[in-house]
Scaffold this motif. Structure first.
Motif, mmCIF file in Angstrom:
data_model
loop_
_atom_site.group_PDB
_atom_site.id
_atom_site.type_symbol
_atom_site.label_atom_id
_atom_site.label_comp_id
_atom_site.label_asym_id
_atom_site.label_seq_id
_atom_site.Cartn_x
_atom_site.Cartn_y
_atom_site.Cartn_z
ATOM 1 N N PRO A 57 0.827 -1.209 0.000
ATOM 2 C CA PRO A 57 0.000 0.000 0.000
ATOM 3 C C PRO A 57 0.864 1.264 0.000
ATOM 4 O O PRO A 57 1.981 1.262 0.505
ATOM 5 C CB PRO A 57 -0.809 -0.113 1.295
ATOM 6 C CG PRO A 57 -0.067 -1.066 2.144
ATOM 7 C CD PRO A 57 0.723 -1.959 1.237
ATOM 8 N N ILE A 58 0.316 2.327 -0.566
ATOM 9 C CA ILE A 58 1.028 3.602 -0.636
ATOM 10 C C ILE A 58 0.134 4.689 -0.049
ATOM 11 O O ILE A 58 -1.070 4.724 -0.314
ATOM 12 C CB ILE A 58 1.407 3.957 -2.085
ATOM 13 C CG1 ILE A 58 2.451 2.969 -2.594
ATOM 14 C CG2 ILE A 58 1.915 5.398 -2.195
ATOM 15 C CD1 ILE A 58 2.914 3.213 -4.007
ATOM 16 N N THR A 59 0.737 5.581 0.737
ATOM 17 C CA THR A 59 0.054 6.752 1.261
ATOM 18 C C THR A 59 0.797 7.989 0.777
ATOM 19 O O THR A 59 2.011 8.080 0.943
ATOM 20 C CB THR A 59 0.026 6.735 2.811
ATOM 21 O OG1 THR A 59 -0.629 5.538 3.247
ATOM 22 C CG2 THR A 59 -0.709 7.946 3.359
ATOM 23 N N VAL A 60 0.066 8.905 0.156
ATOM 24 C CA VAL A 60 0.645 10.173 -0.300
ATOM 25 C C VAL A 60 0.120 11.248 0.643
ATOM 26 O O VAL A 60 -1.095 11.403 0.801
ATOM 27 C CB VAL A 60 0.256 10.496 -1.760
ATOM 28 C CG1 VAL A 60 0.904 11.788 -2.211
ATOM 29 C CG2 VAL A 60 0.629 9.342 -2.683
ATOM 30 N N ILE A 61 1.041 11.976 1.272
ATOM 31 C CA ILE A 61 0.676 12.964 2.282
ATOM 32 C C ILE A 61 0.930 14.373 1.752
ATOM 33 O O ILE A 61 1.954 14.637 1.138
ATOM 34 C CB ILE A 61 1.495 12.721 3.569
ATOM 35 C CG1 ILE A 61 1.166 11.332 4.124
ATOM 36 C CG2 ILE A 61 1.241 13.804 4.610
ATOM 37 C CD1 ILE A 61 2.042 10.895 5.260
ATOM 38 N N ASN A 62 -0.005 15.265 2.025
ATOM 39 C CA ASN A 62 0.100 16.689 1.712
ATOM 40 C C ASN A 62 -0.011 16.973 0.215
ATOM 41 O O ASN A 62 0.810 17.670 -0.365
ATOM 42 C CB ASN A 62 1.386 17.289 2.287
ATOM 43 C CG ASN A 62 1.319 18.802 2.335
ATOM 44 O OD1 ASN A 62 0.242 19.371 2.412
ATOM 45 N ND2 ASN A 62 2.452 19.448 2.267
ATOM 46 N N ILE A 63 -1.057 16.475 -0.411
ATOM 47 C CA ILE A 63 -1.321 16.762 -1.822
ATOM 48 C C ILE A 63 -1.851 18.188 -1.918
ATOM 49 O O ILE A 63 -2.780 18.561 -1.205
ATOM 50 C CB ILE A 63 -2.361 15.787 -2.389
ATOM 51 C CG1 ILE A 63 -1.803 14.372 -2.367
ATOM 52 C CG2 ILE A 63 -2.794 16.198 -3.784
ATOM 53 C CD1 ILE A 63 -2.816 13.320 -2.716
ATOM 54 N N GLU A 64 -1.265 18.965 -2.814
ATOM 55 C CA GLU A 64 -1.717 20.340 -2.982
ATOM 56 C C GLU A 64 -2.556 20.439 -4.251
ATOM 57 O O GLU A 64 -2.192 19.923 -5.302
ATOM 58 C CB GLU A 64 -0.530 21.291 -3.058
ATOM 59 C CG GLU A 64 -0.940 22.730 -2.956
ATOM 60 C CD GLU A 64 0.211 23.667 -2.639
ATOM 61 O OE1 GLU A 64 -0.044 24.869 -2.546
ATOM 62 O OE2 GLU A 64 1.348 23.194 -2.499
ATOM 63 N N ILE A 65 -3.691 21.107 -4.129
ATOM 64 C CA ILE A 65 -4.603 21.333 -5.253
ATOM 65 C C ILE A 65 -4.532 22.816 -5.610
ATOM 66 O O ILE A 65 -4.636 23.674 -4.739
ATOM 67 C CB ILE A 65 -6.047 20.927 -4.883
ATOM 68 C CG1 ILE A 65 -6.110 19.443 -4.483
ATOM 69 C CG2 ILE A 65 -7.013 21.227 -6.016
ATOM 70 C CD1 ILE A 65 -5.703 18.475 -5.570
ATOM 71 N N PHE A 66 -4.352 23.106 -6.899
ATOM 72 C CA PHE A 66 -4.208 24.478 -7.373
ATOM 73 C C PHE A 66 -5.467 24.901 -8.128
ATOM 74 O O PHE A 66 -6.099 24.070 -8.793
ATOM 75 C CB PHE A 66 -2.984 24.588 -8.289
ATOM 76 C CG PHE A 66 -1.709 24.195 -7.603
ATOM 77 C CD1 PHE A 66 -1.009 25.099 -6.823
ATOM 78 C CD2 PHE A 66 -1.209 22.903 -7.729
ATOM 79 C CE1 PHE A 66 0.159 24.736 -6.183
ATOM 80 C CE2 PHE A 66 -0.042 22.526 -7.090
ATOM 81 C CZ PHE A 66 0.648 23.449 -6.315
ATOM 82 N N PRO A 67 -5.832 26.183 -8.065
ATOM 83 C CA PRO A 67 -7.057 26.657 -8.718
ATOM 84 C C PRO A 67 -7.075 26.364 -10.221
ATOM 85 O O PRO A 67 -6.129 26.680 -10.934
ATOM 86 C CB PRO A 67 -7.041 28.177 -8.477
ATOM 87 C CG PRO A 67 -6.100 28.387 -7.342
ATOM 88 C CD PRO A 67 -5.115 27.255 -7.382
ATOM 89 N N ASP A 68 -8.141 25.716 -10.683
ATOM 90 C CA ASP A 68 -8.394 25.441 -12.094
ATOM 91 C C ASP A 68 -7.278 24.666 -12.795
ATOM 92 O O ASP A 68 -7.112 24.776 -14.012
ATOM 93 C CB ASP A 68 -8.665 26.744 -12.856
ATOM 94 C CG ASP A 68 -9.880 27.470 -12.299
ATOM 95 O OD1 ASP A 68 -10.872 26.791 -11.981
ATOM 96 O OD2 ASP A 68 -9.833 28.707 -12.184
ATOM 97 N N ILE A 69 -6.491 23.903 -12.054
ATOM 98 C CA ILE A 69 -5.394 23.118 -12.620
ATOM 99 C C ILE A 69 -5.608 21.655 -12.239
ATOM 100 O O ILE A 69 -6.025 21.343 -11.131
ATOM 101 C CB ILE A 69 -4.025 23.611 -12.092
ATOM 102 C CG1 ILE A 69 -3.754 25.014 -12.632
ATOM 103 C CG2 ILE A 69 -2.901 22.661 -12.473
ATOM 104 C CD1 ILE A 69 -2.489 25.638 -12.112
ATOM 105 N N THR A 70 -5.282 20.753 -13.173
ATOM 106 C CA THR A 70 -5.346 19.326 -12.888
ATOM 107 C C THR A 70 -3.961 18.847 -12.463
ATOM 108 O O THR A 70 -3.005 18.952 -13.226
ATOM 109 C CB THR A 70 -5.815 18.537 -14.128
ATOM 110 O OG1 THR A 70 -7.112 19.001 -14.505
ATOM 111 C CG2 THR A 70 -5.874 17.043 -13.827
#
Length: 155
Positions: A114-127
């Protein structure tokens, strides 16, 4: 509100929006592709779950993780693109009200660690695209992999 009479998968495919005070919510997108580490072959049937994690108090006095959505990868190792609210920096109005929000993601597939990704950042109107490379289980020793994305500190 989640309807308890709906099947499990239907309930978990609903994105829970952050509550707002009639303010416009700025959103971005998360795309995930799950691949085998050595061969690069897509992994179908992997479970990808995204959580909103909140840390309260400057001295981390409390934390809460809330499941937002769970998807299963298709034969190409992809899930449908997820729209998420952009989380802003921490509010430091006073020590007891300090709240820091971030996104975490877990990826689980049969026969892989299993993998855990911590602290994913989401940017406005960007994929934001994450290629998650999973390692096949080779021993009976339990193991998990963590990917920690460094925080961006503002001055």
């Amino acid at each position: 509100m989640i309807d308890a009479t709906k099947p499990y998968r239907a309930r978990n495919n609903i994105i829970k929006k952050l509550e707002t005070n009639n303010e416009a919510v700025v959103t971005g997108f998360l795309e995930v592709i799950v691949l085998e580490d050595e061969s690069g072959i897509p992994i179908g049937g992997a479970e990808v779950s995204v959580y909103r994690f909140s840390i309260r108090g400057i001295n981390v006095t409390a934390g809460e993780e809330v499941l937002i959505v769970t998807h299963t990868t298709d034969e190409n190792g992809k899930i449908q693109i997820i729209e998420l609210p952009v989380l802003h920096g921490p509010d430091i109005s006073n020590e007891s009200d300090f709240v820091h929000l971030q996104y975490h993601m877990t990826v689980n597939a049969f026969g892989y660690y299993p993998i855990t990704v911590i602290n994913i950042e989401i940017f406005p109107d960007i994929t934001t695209l994450f290629r998650v490379n999973m390692s096949p289980i080779t021993t009976r020793q339990p193991r998990s992999e963590f990917i920690i994305i460094p925080e961006k500190h503002q001055i």
